[in-house]
Design a protein around this motif. Structure first.
Motif, short mmCIF file in Angstrom:
data_model
loop_
_atom_site.label_atom_id
_atom_site.label_comp_id
_atom_site.label_asym_id
_atom_site.label_seq_id
_atom_site.Cartn_x
_atom_site.Cartn_y
_atom_site.Cartn_z
N TRP A 5 -29.74 -67.30 -51.36
CA TRP A 5 -30.09 -65.92 -51.74
C TRP A 5 -29.84 -65.67 -53.22
CZ3 TRP A 5 -26.32 -62.66 -53.62
CH2 TRP A 5 -24.99 -62.94 -53.30
N LYS A 6 -28.83 -66.36 -53.79
CA LYS A 6 -28.56 -66.16 -55.22
C LYS A 6 -29.69 -66.72 -56.07
CE LYS A 6 -23.53 -66.00 -54.93
NZ LYS A 6 -22.26 -66.55 -55.39
N ARG A 7 -30.15 -67.90 -55.67
CA ARG A 7 -31.26 -68.50 -56.41
C ARG A 7 -32.50 -67.61 -56.34
NH1 ARG A 7 -31.75 -73.52 -53.68
NH2 ARG A 7 -29.50 -73.54 -53.28
N GLU A 8 -32.77 -67.12 -55.12
CA GLU A 8 -33.96 -66.26 -54.94
C GLU A 8 -33.84 -64.96 -55.74
OE1 GLU A 8 -34.18 -65.77 -50.71
OE2 GLU A 8 -34.74 -67.87 -50.40
N LEU A 9 -32.65 -64.41 -55.72
CA LEU A 9 -32.42 -63.15 -56.44
C LEU A 9 -32.63 -63.34 -57.95
CD1 LEU A 9 -31.65 -60.27 -55.80
CD2 LEU A 9 -29.24 -60.90 -55.90
N LEU A 10 -32.11 -64.46 -58.44
CA LEU A 10 -32.24 -64.75 -59.87
C LEU A 10 -33.72 -64.90 -60.25
CD1 LEU A 10 -30.20 -65.16 -62.18
CD2 LEU A 10 -30.40 -67.61 -61.84
N THR A 11 -34.46 -65.63 -59.40
CA THR A 11 -35.89 -65.83 -59.67
C THR A 11 -36.62 -64.49 -59.71
OG1 THR A 11 -35.69 -67.85 -58.39
CG2 THR A 11 -37.91 -67.15 -58.93
N GLU A 12 -36.31 -63.61 -58.76
CA GLU A 12 -37.00 -62.32 -58.72
C GLU A 12 -36.63 -61.45 -59.92
OE1 GLU A 12 -39.51 -61.67 -56.85
OE2 GLU A 12 -39.21 -63.60 -55.86
N GLN A 13 -35.35 -61.51 -60.30
CA GLN A 13 -34.92 -60.76 -61.50
C GLN A 13 -35.71 -61.19 -62.72
OE1 GLN A 13 -30.43 -61.16 -60.45
NE2 GLN A 13 -30.65 -61.11 -62.67
N GLN A 14 -35.87 -62.53 -62.85
CA GLN A 14 -36.61 -63.05 -64.00
C GLN A 14 -38.05 -62.54 -63.96
OE1 GLN A 14 -35.89 -67.17 -63.25
NE2 GLN A 14 -34.01 -67.24 -64.48
N LYS A 15 -38.60 -62.41 -62.75
CA LYS A 15 -39.98 -61.91 -62.63
C LYS A 15 -40.06 -60.46 -63.07
CE LYS A 15 -41.71 -64.79 -58.87
NZ LYS A 15 -41.94 -64.64 -57.42
N VAL A 16 -39.04 -59.67 -62.70
CA VAL A 16 -39.04 -58.26 -63.09
C VAL A 16 -39.09 -58.13 -64.62
CG1 VAL A 16 -37.65 -56.14 -63.15
CG2 VAL A 16 -37.90 -57.40 -61.01
N VAL A 17 -38.30 -58.99 -65.30
CA VAL A 17 -38.30 -58.95 -66.77
C VAL A 17 -39.71 -59.18 -67.30
CG1 VAL A 17 -37.40 -60.04 -68.87
CG2 VAL A 17 -35.92 -59.77 -66.87
N LYS A 18 -40.41 -60.12 -66.67
CA LYS A 18 -41.77 -60.45 -67.13
C LYS A 18 -42.77 -59.37 -66.75
CE LYS A 18 -41.96 -65.27 -66.59
NZ LYS A 18 -42.37 -66.11 -65.49
N ASP A 19 -42.59 -58.79 -65.55
CA ASP A 19 -43.62 -57.91 -65.00
C ASP A 19 -43.42 -56.43 -65.31
OD1 ASP A 19 -44.79 -60.13 -63.89
OD2 ASP A 19 -43.79 -59.91 -61.95
N CYS A 20 -42.26 -56.07 -65.89
CA CYS A 20 -41.96 -54.63 -65.95
C CYS A 20 -42.85 -53.86 -66.93
CB CYS A 20 -40.48 -54.38 -66.23
SG CYS A 20 -39.99 -54.86 -67.87
N LEU A 21 -43.53 -54.58 -67.82
CA LEU A 21 -44.43 -53.86 -68.72
C LEU A 21 -45.85 -53.85 -68.15
CD1 LEU A 21 -43.16 -54.99 -72.23
CD2 LEU A 21 -42.52 -52.98 -70.89
N CYS A 22 -46.54 -52.75 -68.38
CA CYS A 22 -47.89 -52.55 -67.84
C CYS A 22 -48.85 -53.64 -68.34
CB CYS A 22 -48.39 -51.18 -68.28
SG CYS A 22 -50.11 -50.89 -67.94
N PRO A 23 -49.58 -54.29 -67.43
CA PRO A 23 -50.53 -55.33 -67.86
C PRO A 23 -51.69 -54.74 -68.66
CG PRO A 23 -50.68 -54.98 -65.47
CD PRO A 23 -49.51 -54.16 -65.97
N ASN A 24 -51.93 -53.44 -68.51
CA ASN A 24 -53.04 -52.82 -69.24
C ASN A 24 -52.66 -52.40 -70.65
OD1 ASN A 24 -55.05 -52.96 -67.35
ND2 ASN A 24 -54.48 -51.01 -66.39
N CYS A 25 -51.50 -51.72 -70.77
CA CYS A 25 -51.20 -51.11 -72.07
C CYS A 25 -49.83 -51.49 -72.61
CB CYS A 25 -51.31 -49.59 -71.98
SG CYS A 25 -49.91 -48.84 -71.16
N GLY A 26 -49.02 -52.24 -71.83
CA GLY A 26 -47.70 -52.62 -72.32
C GLY A 26 -46.66 -51.54 -72.13
N GLY A 27 -47.05 -50.43 -71.52
CA GLY A 27 -46.10 -49.33 -71.30
C GLY A 27 -45.11 -49.66 -70.19
N GLU A 28 -44.01 -48.91 -70.17
CA GLU A 28 -42.99 -49.15 -69.14
C GLU A 28 -43.37 -48.49 -67.82
OE1 GLU A 28 -38.69 -48.71 -69.43
OE2 GLU A 28 -38.93 -48.97 -71.60
N ALA A 29 -42.92 -49.13 -66.74
CA ALA A 29 -43.21 -48.57 -65.42
C ALA A 29 -42.18 -47.50 -65.07
CB ALA A 29 -43.19 -49.67 -64.38
#
Ligand SMILES: [Zn+2]
Ligand SMILES: [Zn+2]
Length: 406
Positions: free
Chosen positions: A6-30
């Motif tokens: 679960w720690k490995r999975e959590l870390l992977t998802e956290q890293q994804k959040v860092v990548k995905d948290c900006l809007c793919p259209n305009c770069g704005g924050e969610a």
């Protein structure tokens, strides 16, 4: 390595959040309410999926597991999105972090062995170095490195690497946001290397640090971070002083002939500059953590510092001594398109009837007076001084040849 899945999975998802948290259209924050973009309103599907997965992972944990400091660090790093996966308020999370960090700093400074759970929470904290940094994280990172350097405690290699990675980010990320550090098996006798914004530490160098300590790895870290910075300046056409120009010339003539780099390795200004910085960085760390410099390095440093400031541009090219500027001029006349492409050439050279030549001293003085950027005054004065020397030498050579013809 992290023991629980679960720690490995959590870390992977956290890293994804860092990548995905900006809007793919305009770069704005969610928005942390709807996860839609606060700026343009677009739906951020990737982020929604990441947050859902984190909710699932946390939902499957036992009471005991939820108390693991690893979870608290994950929530801390999720920042405003933590409210979507946990009932704890930001204040609760911060308070919990603060008391954990204090306990950690006490254990680290006392050179105590750390529990697995604490080591893994630290790995989480240091992961992706730039994402979450505060004075406590910096202190913990420095003590982990210092205890390894002195071999007072042996931590897991992942933790030590994490501390180095966060340290690297502190040096360079403020300027070069895309900089990354890797650990890799490099050619023999290569402690580190850098390509564009990717710095690499040799695996053996790292293993040596883990098993024998010492501070050489900090020298490598500083050295390679400096190469990243040099590359950044070159890509952005930044010239602050004459050394920047020489480093740029060297990189261009190296493209034509790699042998120049190998034959002059010790004197190449990019290497001198990186060595000076690497040693300074290592010494700064020693002074901060151990209160003492490595005296034996002072001579080495003095020699490199002299090379950095004496502006000696003589290099050996195909067995002959040639000035970097002269070699650059010959390169420019061979490939004039380079002159148009790189504005860095325009400080010292000018295109004159299709032929590229050095600017004259009087042209350089004009540039100096027309220059509006006072930070560049020294650069122009250096160029004027250098040009005068060149003209004196050329004058002498002309006299000699005219004497010979008479
Ligand atoms: Zn948007
Ligand atoms: Zn180097």
């Amino acid at each position: 390595m992290l023991e629980a899945n679960w720690k490995r999975e959590l870390l992977t998802e956290q890293q994804k959040v860092v990548k995905d948290c900006l809007c793919p259209n305009c770069g704005g924050e969610a928005s942390n309410q709807t996860l839609d973009c606060e700026f343009c309103g677009s739906e951020n599907l990737a982020l929604k999926e990441d947050v859902e997965k984190i909710t699932d992972i946390l939902g499957n944990l036992s009471e005991e597991e939820l108390k693991d400091p690893f979870v608290m660090i994950s929530l801390l790093k999720l920042g405003k999105y933590s409210s979507l996966v946990s009932d704890l308020s930001r204040e609760d999370i911060n308070r919990e972090y603060l008391s954990w960090a204090k306990k950690m700093i006490a254990e680290l400074t006392g050179a105590k062995e750390l529990s697995n759970a604490d080591q893994e929470a630290l790995i989480n904290l240091f992961d992706n170095g730039d994402y979450y940094q505060d004075q406590f994280a910096s202190a913990m990172q420095n003590i982990v490195i210092a205890n390894t350097a002195s071999q007072a405690v042996h931590y897991s290699p992942e933790l030590v690497y994490g501390a180095l990675q966060q340290n690297f980010c502190q040096i360079i990320k403020k300027v070069v946001n895309d900089a990354t550090l890797e650990k890799k098996k490099l050619e023999e006798d290569t402690a580190g290397e850098t390509q564009a914004y990717v710095a690499r530490i040799d695996e053996e160098n790292f293993d040596n640090f883990i098993h024998h300590g010492g501070t050489f790895i900090l020298n490598t870290l500083g050295h390679e971070a400096r190469h990243v910075y040099q590359n950044y300046k070159r890509y952005h056409r930044i010239v602050e002083d004459r050394n920047d120009l020489i480093m740029f010339y060297e990189s261009m003539i190296r493209k034509r002939n790699q042998k120049i780099y190998d034959d002059n390795y010790y004197h190449m200004l990019i290497e001198v500059d990186a060595r000076v910085y690497g040693l300074l960085f290592e010494q700064h760390f020693r002074k901060m953590m151990f209160g003492a410099l490595d005296e034996s390095k002072k001579k080495e440093y003095a020699a490199d510092y002299a090379l950095l400031t004496n502006h000696d541009t003589m290099r050996v090219i195909d067995g002959k001594k040639v000035r970097v500027e002269e070699e650059t001029l010959s390169l420019l006349n061979e490939k004039p398109q380079l002159y148009n492409k790189y504005s860095q050439f325009h400080y010292e050279f000018v295109k004159d009837n299709g032929h590229i030549r050095f600017k004259t001293t009087s042209e350089l003085i004009d540039d100096y007076f027309n220059n509006k950027d006072s930070a560049k005054d020294n650069l122009y004065l250096e160029l004027v001084k250098n040009s005068k020397n060149r003209e004196v030498t050329m004058g002498k050579n002309q006299q000699i040849s005219s004497t010979v013809t008479m």
